[in-house]
Design a protein around this motif. Structure first.
Motif, short mmCIF file in Angstrom:
data_model
loop_
_atom_site.label_atom_id
_atom_site.label_comp_id
_atom_site.label_asym_id
_atom_site.label_seq_id
_atom_site.Cartn_x
_atom_site.Cartn_y
_atom_site.Cartn_z
N TYR A 81 -20.85 25.22 21.86
CA TYR A 81 -21.99 25.33 20.95
C TYR A 81 -21.75 24.48 19.71
O TYR A 81 -20.60 24.21 19.33
CB TYR A 81 -22.26 26.79 20.56
N LEU A 111 -30.10 33.96 20.51
CA LEU A 111 -28.98 33.51 21.33
C LEU A 111 -29.06 34.14 22.72
O LEU A 111 -28.72 33.51 23.72
CB LEU A 111 -27.65 33.85 20.65
N PRO A 153 -33.41 28.97 27.44
CA PRO A 153 -32.53 28.12 28.23
C PRO A 153 -33.25 26.86 28.70
O PRO A 153 -34.47 26.82 28.79
CB PRO A 153 -32.18 29.01 29.43
N ILE A 207 -25.02 25.21 23.85
CA ILE A 207 -26.00 25.89 23.00
C ILE A 207 -26.11 25.12 21.69
O ILE A 207 -25.11 24.79 21.06
CB ILE A 207 -25.59 27.34 22.68
N ALA A 239 -31.29 32.02 24.72
CA ALA A 239 -30.62 30.77 25.09
C ALA A 239 -29.68 30.97 26.27
O ALA A 239 -29.52 30.09 27.12
CB ALA A 239 -29.86 30.21 23.89
N LEU A 240 -29.07 32.15 26.35
CA LEU A 240 -28.14 32.45 27.44
C LEU A 240 -28.85 32.90 28.71
O LEU A 240 -28.21 33.04 29.76
CB LEU A 240 -27.15 33.53 27.00
N ASN A 298 -22.21 23.66 29.98
CA ASN A 298 -23.20 24.48 29.28
C ASN A 298 -23.08 24.23 27.78
O ASN A 298 -21.98 24.13 27.25
CB ASN A 298 -22.97 25.96 29.57
N GLY A 323 -29.18 25.35 26.27
CA GLY A 323 -30.09 26.26 25.57
C GLY A 323 -30.17 25.98 24.09
O GLY A 323 -29.34 25.28 23.51
N TYR A 349 -19.47 28.28 27.58
CA TYR A 349 -20.43 27.47 26.83
C TYR A 349 -19.73 26.80 25.65
O TYR A 349 -18.82 27.38 25.04
CB TYR A 349 -21.55 28.34 26.26
#
Length: 260
Positions: A116, A219, A182, A157, A222-223, A155, A198, A114
């Motif tokens: 972020y 978090l 997500p 975040i 979000a995952l 991906n 996410g 991911y």
């Protein structure tokens, strides 16, 4: 012989009519229940029509026997690769003690890498707490979160904040300290690729939101982790002050990202 031929034409017409009426049945993977119900209706109509024909012409249909059409057993069909909050579509058996998976993530193949980034107006204190939460998940070795904005489809975040005063909810002893979840994006082509964009956000209306347990919890959403009934889990819906992922939380991440 002529009468038997007439019967065969009538039977063929019944079959054609029944399947013509149900020609709109979708064969998408998410339509199993609808397909089973529609198939059973077709079977019921065929058998009922045949019985009416036998009654109209008397006896057993002048020696012509139509075999019984098979039915689809719901319980047997539902046991084949059924999807749930703790299952995937690759026939692996999930640990029943694992933290559940968000429904839109279950069965979706996601890369464990991911990127972020922080929203522009996110205070420095919130950024530091989210960074600590990132470190917690990176330490598992199951996911790998990298600071930065990717190019292309990856991906991602987004860490952010919002302000929501719960008002009367505070008197009941529960307030919303954050939110997260997500968002699955699917790219279709020769192969289907899935990405998760996410979000994890803190409710800055309350100072209690600026804590590591809240950041780790959001978090986790979000995952792809859902709420857990285990009080030792960081995904327990009421803040227990837990910031270290439990064995169930780690197993929940493995259910989503460990494809080996």
């Amino acid at each position: 012989m002529k009468r038997k031929f007439t019967f065969l034409i009538i039977i063929a017409a019944i079959v054609f009519f029944a399947f013509y009426r149900h020609g709109d049945i979708s064969l998408s993977p998410t339509s199993d229940k609808f397909i089973r119900q529609s198939s059973q209706r077709v079977v019921s109509q065929l058998n009922d029509s045949w019985n009416r024909l036998k009654m109209a012409f008397g006896g057993d249909g002048q020696g012509i026997e139509l075999p019984k059409f098979p039915t689809i057993d719901d319980s047997a069909a539902s046991n084949k690769g059924s999807k749930g909050s703790n299952s995937t579509d690759d026939n692996r058996i999930s640990d029943p003690n694992a933290t559940p998976t968000e429904s839109i993530v279950a069965g979706v193949h996601l890369d464990n890498v991911y990127y972020y980034h922080f929203s522009q107006n996110l205070p420095q204190a919130a950024r530091q707490i989210f960074q600590q939460a990132v470190d917690q998940y990176n330490s598992t070795g199951i996911v790998h979160l990298i600071l930065g904005t990717p190019t292309g489809q990856h991906n991602l975040i987004t860490f952010s904040s919002y302000t929501k005063n719960e008002g009367s909810a505070l008197s009941q002893g529960t307030i919303e300290l954050g939110r997260g979840g997500p968002e699955i994006i699917q790219q279709y082509g020769y192969q289907t690729h899935s990405f998760n964009h996410g979000i994890a956000s803190l409710n800055l209306a309350y100072r209690q939101s600026l804590s590591l347990p809240v950041a780790v919890h959001e978090l986790g959403h979000a995952l792809g982790l859902d709420h857990s009934s285990d009080r030792d889990s960081v995904m327990f819906p009421i803040d227990q002050g837990k910031s270290r992922l439990s064995t169930g939380d780690i197993d929940g991440l493995k259910n989503i990202y460990d494809r080996t």
